[in-house]
Design a protein around this motif. Sequence first.
Motif, short mmCIF file in Angstrom:
data_model
loop_
_atom_site.label_atom_id
_atom_site.label_comp_id
_atom_site.label_asym_id
_atom_site.label_seq_id
_atom_site.Cartn_x
_atom_site.Cartn_y
_atom_site.Cartn_z
N ASP A 1 -21.07 -28.71 -3.57
CA ASP A 1 -19.45 -28.50 -2.37
C ASP A 1 -18.95 -27.57 -2.24
O ASP A 1 -18.87 -26.58 -3.00
N LYS A 2 -17.30 -27.66 -1.27
CA LYS A 2 -16.89 -26.57 -1.42
C LYS A 2 -16.06 -25.60 -2.24
O LYS A 2 -16.35 -25.40 -2.82
N ALA A 3 -15.18 -26.93 -3.59
CA ALA A 3 -14.91 -26.99 -4.83
C ALA A 3 -15.51 -26.24 -5.38
O ALA A 3 -15.01 -25.45 -6.35
N ALA A 4 -17.12 -26.00 -5.30
CA ALA A 4 -17.38 -25.24 -6.13
C ALA A 4 -18.41 -23.85 -5.83
O ALA A 4 -17.48 -23.40 -6.63
N LEU A 5 -17.77 -24.15 -4.75
CA LEU A 5 -18.37 -22.44 -4.03
C LEU A 5 -16.31 -21.79 -4.34
O LEU A 5 -16.38 -20.39 -5.25
N LEU A 6 -15.10 -22.20 -4.64
CA LEU A 6 -13.52 -21.64 -4.63
C LEU A 6 -14.10 -21.92 -6.70
O LEU A 6 -12.91 -20.74 -6.34
N ARG A 7 -14.76 -22.34 -7.36
CA ARG A 7 -14.51 -22.35 -8.87
C ARG A 7 -15.56 -21.32 -8.77
O ARG A 7 -15.01 -20.99 -9.59
N ALA A 8 -16.61 -21.18 -8.24
CA ALA A 8 -17.32 -19.82 -8.83
C ALA A 8 -16.21 -18.60 -8.23
O ALA A 8 -16.51 -17.48 -9.30
N LEU A 9 -15.28 -18.83 -6.97
CA LEU A 9 -14.37 -17.21 -7.00
C LEU A 9 -13.08 -16.90 -8.18
O LEU A 9 -13.67 -16.34 -8.18
N ALA A 10 -12.72 -18.03 -8.43
CA ALA A 10 -11.84 -18.28 -9.41
C ALA A 10 -12.75 -17.61 -10.18
O ALA A 10 -11.86 -16.65 -11.45
N GLN A 11 -13.87 -18.21 -11.13
CA GLN A 11 -14.23 -17.50 -12.34
C GLN A 11 -14.18 -15.87 -11.81
O GLN A 11 -14.03 -15.44 -13.18
N SER A 12 -14.88 -15.63 -11.32
CA SER A 12 -14.97 -14.10 -11.50
C SER A 12 -13.56 -13.63 -11.27
O SER A 12 -13.81 -12.09 -11.25
N GLY A 13 -12.68 -14.23 -10.60
CA GLY A 13 -11.52 -13.68 -10.70
C GLY A 13 -10.64 -13.63 -12.07
O GLY A 13 -10.02 -12.46 -12.44
N MET B 1 -15.91 -26.24 -17.19
CA MET B 1 -14.06 -24.88 -17.50
C MET B 1 -14.90 -23.70 -18.43
O MET B 1 -14.22 -23.53 -19.35
N ALA B 2 -15.83 -22.86 -17.84
CA ALA B 2 -15.73 -21.99 -17.93
C ALA B 2 -15.06 -21.24 -18.22
O ALA B 2 -14.47 -19.52 -18.76
N TYR B 3 -14.63 -21.05 -17.40
CA TYR B 3 -12.93 -20.07 -16.72
C TYR B 3 -12.13 -20.26 -17.64
O TYR B 3 -11.36 -19.13 -18.04
N ARG B 4 -11.73 -21.15 -18.46
CA ARG B 4 -11.12 -21.25 -19.60
C ARG B 4 -11.52 -20.87 -20.76
O ARG B 4 -10.33 -20.10 -21.68
N GLN B 5 -12.44 -20.94 -21.15
CA GLN B 5 -13.38 -19.50 -21.84
C GLN B 5 -12.85 -18.32 -21.85
O GLN B 5 -12.53 -17.52 -22.78
N VAL B 6 -12.87 -17.82 -20.67
CA VAL B 6 -12.73 -16.33 -20.36
C VAL B 6 -10.74 -16.40 -20.37
O VAL B 6 -10.42 -15.55 -21.27
N ALA B 7 -10.40 -16.98 -20.56
CA ALA B 7 -8.80 -17.03 -20.77
C ALA B 7 -8.38 -17.35 -22.04
O ALA B 7 -7.56 -16.63 -22.41
N ARG B 8 -9.28 -17.79 -22.62
CA ARG B 8 -9.00 -17.93 -23.89
C ARG B 8 -9.35 -16.69 -24.83
O ARG B 8 -8.56 -15.80 -25.31
N ALA B 9 -10.27 -15.79 -23.87
CA ALA B 9 -10.92 -14.44 -24.99
C ALA B 9 -9.49 -13.89 -24.24
O ALA B 9 -10.12 -12.69 -25.29
N ALA B 10 -9.15 -13.67 -23.31
CA ALA B 10 -8.16 -12.54 -22.46
C ALA B 10 -7.17 -12.68 -23.58
O ALA B 10 -6.62 -11.85 -24.22
N PHE B 11 -6.64 -14.31 -24.15
CA PHE B 11 -5.45 -14.28 -24.94
C PHE B 11 -6.22 -13.93 -26.73
O PHE B 11 -5.06 -13.68 -27.19
N ASP B 12 -7.67 -14.20 -26.67
CA ASP B 12 -7.45 -13.87 -28.13
C ASP B 12 -7.41 -12.57 -28.88
O ASP B 12 -7.04 -11.87 -29.59
#
Lengths: 205, 205
Positions: B57-69, B124-135
Motif C-alpha cells: 500500500d502507500k505506507a509501504a512505499l513511504l517506508r521504503a523511501l524513509a529507509q533509503s533516507g 523495522m529495518a530503519y531502526r537497525q540503520v539508526a542503531r548502526a549510526a548510533f553505534d
Amino acid sequence: MNTDAEGPHYHHGDLRNALLAAAEQLLVEQGVAGLSLRAVAKQAGVSHAAPYRHFRDKAALLRALAQSGFERLAAVILAATETVSHSPEQKLLEAGVAYVRLAVDQPEISQLMFGGGIKPQGDMAYRQVARAAFDALVEIIQEGVRTGAFRDRDPQELALVAWTAMHGMAMLMTAHLLDTDSTGAAGVDEQVRSVARNVIYGISK
Amino acid sequence: MNTDAEGPHYHHGDLRNALLAAAEQLLVEQGVAGLSLRAVAKQAGVSHAAPYRHFRDKAALLRALAQSGFERLAAVILAATETVSHSPEQKLLEAGVAYVRLAVDQPEISQLMFGGGIKPQGDMAYRQVARAAFDALVEIIQEGVRTGAFRDRDPQELALVAWTAMHGMAMLMTAHLLDTDSTGAAGVDEQVRSVARNVIYGISK
DNA sequence: ACCTGAACACCGTTCAAGT
DNA sequence: ACCTGAACACCGTTCAAGT
C-alpha cells in the motif's frame, strides 16, 4: 465545558471551538492521517461545508490546533520554571522533563507541531510562543550564570544546547527511535533526566 | 542511471525502483502532502494500480523511501566518523554538522523519516540503520574516553546527549523554529558548530 | 450571517479482465 | 507474472440556494 459532541445541536454560538475540540479528539484517536475535515464536521454535527465559515481551509484548522499545542507546551515549561524554591539546575531539569513528557503523552499533536505538516504562515503566532518558552529558558541560565553555577558564556548559546537536546529527545521518542521498551512509562523520565543531567553538567562551572 | 521518467516506457524490469525515484522527486517538489500514489504511478508511466504489484500500500512505499533516507544519513555519519586523522572531538563535530546539513538539505525526507508519517513496522529495518549510526557515535566516544579526552562515563549515555542535541537541532531547523534568517545557508553550519562545541565541552574532562 | 446539499476534481484500494 | 480500466468509498473545496 460542554463535552458531549454527539447530538445534532448544530449552529450554536461557538462552532469554531467545537470544531477544534472534535479535530483534537480525532487526531488523538486516529492520528494525523485519519484527520479529515469531513470527519471533523460530522463529529461536530454540522455539514462538511460548515467549517469553511470558520477556517479558510484544512491547513488553517491544523495551524490552530498546533497553536494550542504550542501554548500548552509553553505553559508547562513556564510552570516548571517558576518554581521559586528550586535552583537553576533543578528548574532546567524539571522544564526538560515536562517538555518531553508532554510530547510523549500527546505524540500526534507533537508531530503536528514539529513534523512539518504545518507550513509557517504570515502571522507565525506559534513562533512567538516558542520564543517565549525559549526566553524563559534563557532566564534560568542567566540566573545560574549570576549565581556562579553556570559557565560565563552567552546564555542564549547555552540555552540552545539545552533546548536542542530536550527537543531531540522528545522527537526521537515520539518517532519510536529510542529504546523505551526496556524501560516503560516511568523509564522515559529517567532517560530524560540522564540526558538533562549531562547537559547541565556541561554548562556548569 | 536512466533519469528521464517522461515517456510511456512502462513495464520495464525495475518498476519498483522507478516508482521510488518518482516518489522521491514528487516528495521533494511538492512535499509529503502532495505525494499521491496515483501521481507517482503517472510519473513512472504506469497505471494507478500498477504500484500495488510492488508495494502492499502507500505506507509501504513511504517506508521504503524513509529507509533509503536512513541509509543515506548513516552513510554520511559514518563517512565523517571514519576520517582517521581526526581527533574524537573533530569526528563528533563533523558527524554532527553532516547530520544536520543532510536534514536541512532534504527537509521533506527528514520529515518523512522522523515526522511520524511512518509507523514502525514488523521488520523495522530503519531502526537497525539508526542503531548502526548510533553505534558509530558510541565508538567515537569510547575512543575519546580511552585517550582521556572525555569523561569516564558510560559512552552510551554521553553519545545520547550528542545525538539528541544534533537531532533536535535538525528538527527545529527543518520546522523553521530556529532563526536561520539572520544567518543564511552558511550560518546553519555555524549554529550547529556552536551547539556541538558546547556538547563536546560538556562531555570532556 | 450562517449553514446546507449538490457538484467537481481528486484520492487509496480492490478486482475482474487482458497479455 | 505483470499490468490495465472500471468501480467503490472516500477526500478538500466551491457555490448556489436556503433560513
